[in-house]
Write an enzyme that holds these catalytic residues in place. Structure first.
Site, PDB file in Angstrom:
ATOM      1  N   ASP A 287      12.501 -10.817   5.433  1.00  0.00           N
ATOM      2  CA  ASP A 287      12.945  -9.778   4.691  1.00  0.00           C
ATOM      3  C   ASP A 287      12.753  -8.406   5.413  1.00  0.00           C
ATOM      4  O   ASP A 287      11.679  -8.153   5.355  1.00  0.00           O
ATOM      5  CB  ASP A 287      12.272  -9.992   3.307  1.00  0.00           C
ATOM      6  CG  ASP A 287      12.652  -9.185   2.061  1.00  0.00           C
ATOM      7  OD1 ASP A 287      13.780  -8.273   2.423  1.00  0.00           O
ATOM      8  OD2 ASP A 287      12.428  -9.406   1.174  1.00  0.00           O
ATOM      9  N   ASP A 347      19.221  -7.784  -4.670  1.00  0.00           N
ATOM     10  CA  ASP A 347      18.557  -9.065  -5.502  1.00  0.00           C
ATOM     11  C   ASP A 347      19.284  -9.304  -6.714  1.00  0.00           C
ATOM     12  O   ASP A 347      19.772  -8.312  -7.468  1.00  0.00           O
ATOM     13  CB  ASP A 347      17.240  -8.466  -5.890  1.00  0.00           C
ATOM     14  CG  ASP A 347      16.202  -8.390  -4.661  1.00  0.00           C
ATOM     15  OD1 ASP A 347      16.584  -8.530  -3.692  1.00  0.00           O
ATOM     16  OD2 ASP A 347      15.274  -8.471  -4.835  1.00  0.00           O
TER      17      ASP A 347
HETATM   18  C1  GLA Z   1      13.085  -8.518  -1.653  1.00  0.00           C
HETATM   19  C2  GLA Z   1      14.093  -9.904  -1.707  1.00  0.00           C
HETATM   20  C3  GLA Z   1      13.640 -10.743  -2.702  1.00  0.00           C
HETATM   21  C4  GLA Z   1      12.306 -10.914  -2.568  1.00  0.00           C
HETATM   22  C5  GLA Z   1      11.404  -9.993  -2.641  1.00  0.00           C
HETATM   23  C6  GLA Z   1       9.749 -10.332  -2.652  1.00  0.00           C
HETATM   24  O1  GLA Z   1      13.340  -7.996  -2.787  1.00  0.00           O
HETATM   25  O2  GLA Z   1      15.450  -9.421  -1.641  1.00  0.00           O
HETATM   26  O3  GLA Z   1      14.450 -11.832  -2.522  1.00  0.00           O
HETATM   27  O4  GLA Z   1      11.952 -11.840  -1.526  1.00  0.00           O
HETATM   28  O5  GLA Z   1      11.558  -9.148  -1.688  1.00  0.00           O
HETATM   29  O6  GLA Z   1       8.992  -9.031  -2.300  1.00  0.00           O
END
Ligand code: GLA
Length: 520
Positions: A287, A347
């Site tokens: 990520d 997200d």
């Molecule tokens: C980001 C990602 C999420 C999750 C969070 C965890 O927002 O897009 O899917 O993994 O980080 O902190």
């Protein structure tokens, strides 16, 4: 000093004054490095951060870099007129998205700026308002350098990687983030593994149990990443998950910190990959997060390729999941940096608007998807309670039409039979997992009514009639218009029945709902 020498020096200095004054009035007011501090409240905590702007000025135009103690935070552009300054701080990874605007004044070595909120089209989400920034010019340096502890050696030149042979159909499994977020522990992962098996989800294909952010501890003296107190023994946990016939996934960031502020893999990529392999990990979600603070946009591909190579060098097969929210047209290069799947959106949230935004926006990305490399519009929210049964059926159908990874994100311990029946609809899963691996696309859109199609192996076609409106509506699948030969054998995948529909099939589709068909 002798008095004659004093006079000579004094005269020389005096002679310099007009030149100095001329330089002062012509010297760009803003060139140099400006530093200050910014204090704000976040989640009941007072955070003070060091602020650094490295600015260049040409005439009235300002450019530069905004940074804090953790590295680069944005690219600055702006103007100065008299003592009035206007700047905008952009995310250099998202050149098309609006930046943060500030305005204020410059007086000698003081720069005072106030945040200017934009009139937002959508004010429903609470937005963070940065406090005023007071900066002093502390040097004439106009080139930004990362803080010494964050500098990295040049990245190896990036060569496209061959496929790793994994994820020949979209990965299926479960991930801790959507329901548990920071509260996930070893116990929940074990319980989820148990429930995946006892509920029948594992038999339906959900085999990856993925730990998302917040498992990370500190590094030991040799730099090896350790799990935190919530995960006392990762190797034992992996063994437990494997003993159930399942696979274990883990999460990290190429930046110094993960999105939740835990330890990232920055400058420890190969070491972390070896640790994951030694633990028995089968899947890594990587990520981007704080990586923007230490890398520039042109380095993103090499950064992902670096971890892909590190994973491969361990000899353990690990699915590689890129998470950089779809920036920089990731579909065009995600596979060549070793990605098996890549996020294409922000997200997801457990509501219809968010799910629909993520899912329906995937139209047009078909060419990027195929066996071994998939577009990922984010994990499933089915069973988390924020959508109706019809909306969750839309969620499942749309993801299947998109050949999207099916990564459930609900609490399996509290799963209702209704949620389970959506998640384990074998006919819909078969569309998602179709061997041809072609992503579906929109065939027509009339107002809120969208018809999508997905070509399947063996000449079959999946058709989804989506009603994005708030009233039930009749919709028609016309086989000729859909390129399906006349008088097909048709199955309604949610009603679980075969339908007879020689030339076309007309049906009432519920509000925010779907009718999904397989024709052959
Ligand atoms: C980001 C990602 C999420 C999750 C969070 C965890 O927002 O897009 O899917 O993994 O980080 O902190």
């Amino acid at each position: 000093m002798r008095s004659s020498a004093r006079i000579v020096l004094g005269t020389a200095l005096l002679a310099c004054v007009p030149f100095w004054l001329a330089w002062q009035s012509s010297a760009p007011q803003l060139e140099g490095t400006w530093t200050g501090e910014q204090t704000f409240q976040r989640r009941e905590r007072t955070i003070t951060q060091h602020l650094e702007y490295v600015l260049r000025q040409q005439g009235a135009q300002i450019t530069g870099v905004a940074a804090n103690q953790n590295g680069r935070t944005g690219a600055i552009s702006g103007t100065v007129s008299g003592d009035h300054v206007q700047i905008e701080i952009h995310d250099p990874f998202r050149p098309d998205s609006p930046g943060q605007q500030y305005q204020g004044t410059v007086h000698g070595s003081s720069l005072d700026l106030t945040f200017v909120p934009r009139p937002e089209a959508n004010n429903s989400r609470r937005r963070f308002t940065p406090p005023p920034a007071h900066l002093q010019r502390t040097s004439t340096v106009t080139a930004y350098q990362l803080p010494a502890n964050l500098r990295h050696p040049p990245l190896a030149p990036f060569h496209p990687l061959p496929p790793n042979g994994l994820a020949l159909t979209p990965p299926m499994g479960w991930n801790s983030w959507n329901h548990f977020a920071g509260k996930v522990t070893d116990a929940e992962i074990r319980q989820t593994a148990d429930r995946l098996v006892s509920s029948g989800m594992a038999a339906a294909g959900y085999i990856y149990v993925n730990i998302d952010d917040t498992w990370e501890g500190t590094r030991d003296a040799q730099g090896n990443i350790q799990s935190n107190a919530k995960f006392p023994d990762m190797k034992a946990l992996a063994e437990y998950v494997h003993s159930k016939g399942l696979k274990l996934g883990i999460y990290s960031s190429p930046g110094p910190k993960t999105c939740a502020g835990y330890e990232g893999s920055y400058l420890h990529e190969a070491q972390d990959a070896r640790t994951y392999a030694a633990w028995g990990v089968d899947y890594l979600k990587y990520d981007w997060c704080s990586a923007s603070q230490v890398y520039t946009p042109d380095q993103m591909q090499a950064v992902y390729a670096k971890m892909a190579q590190a994973l491969r060098a361990t000899g353990r097969p690990m699915v590689f999941s890129l998470c950089e929210y779809g920036w920089q047209n990731v579909g065009q290069w995600g596979a060549s940096v070793g990605g098996n799947l890549w996020r294409t959106t922000d997200d997801i949230q457990d509501n219809y608007a968010s799910m629909a935004r993520n899912g329906f926006s995937q139209n047009g990305r078909e060419s990027a998807a195929g066996p071994g490399h998939w577009n990922d519009p984010d994990m499933l929210e089915i069973g988390n309670g924020g959508m109706s049964q019809d909306e969750y059926q839309t969620h499942m159908s749309l993801w299947a039409m998109l050949a999207a990874p099916l990564i459930a994100g609900n609490d399996l311990d509290a799963m209702t039979p209704a949620a389970l029946s959506i998640l384990t609809n074998r006919d819909v899963i078969a569309v998602d997992q179709d061997k041809l691996g072609r992503q579906g696309f929109r065939v027509s859109a009339q107002g809120d009514l969208e018809i999508w199609k997905r070509p399947l192996a063996g000449g079959a076609t999946a058709v989804a009639l989506f009603n994005r409106g708030t009233q039930p509506a009749p919709m028609t699948a016309d086989w000729q218009a859909l390129g399906v030969r006349a008088n097909p054998k048709v199955r309604d995948l949610w009603a679980h029945r075969d339908v007879t529909a020689p030339g076309h099939f007309t049906v009432t589709v519920p509000a925010h709902g779907v009718v999904m068909l397989r024709a052959r």
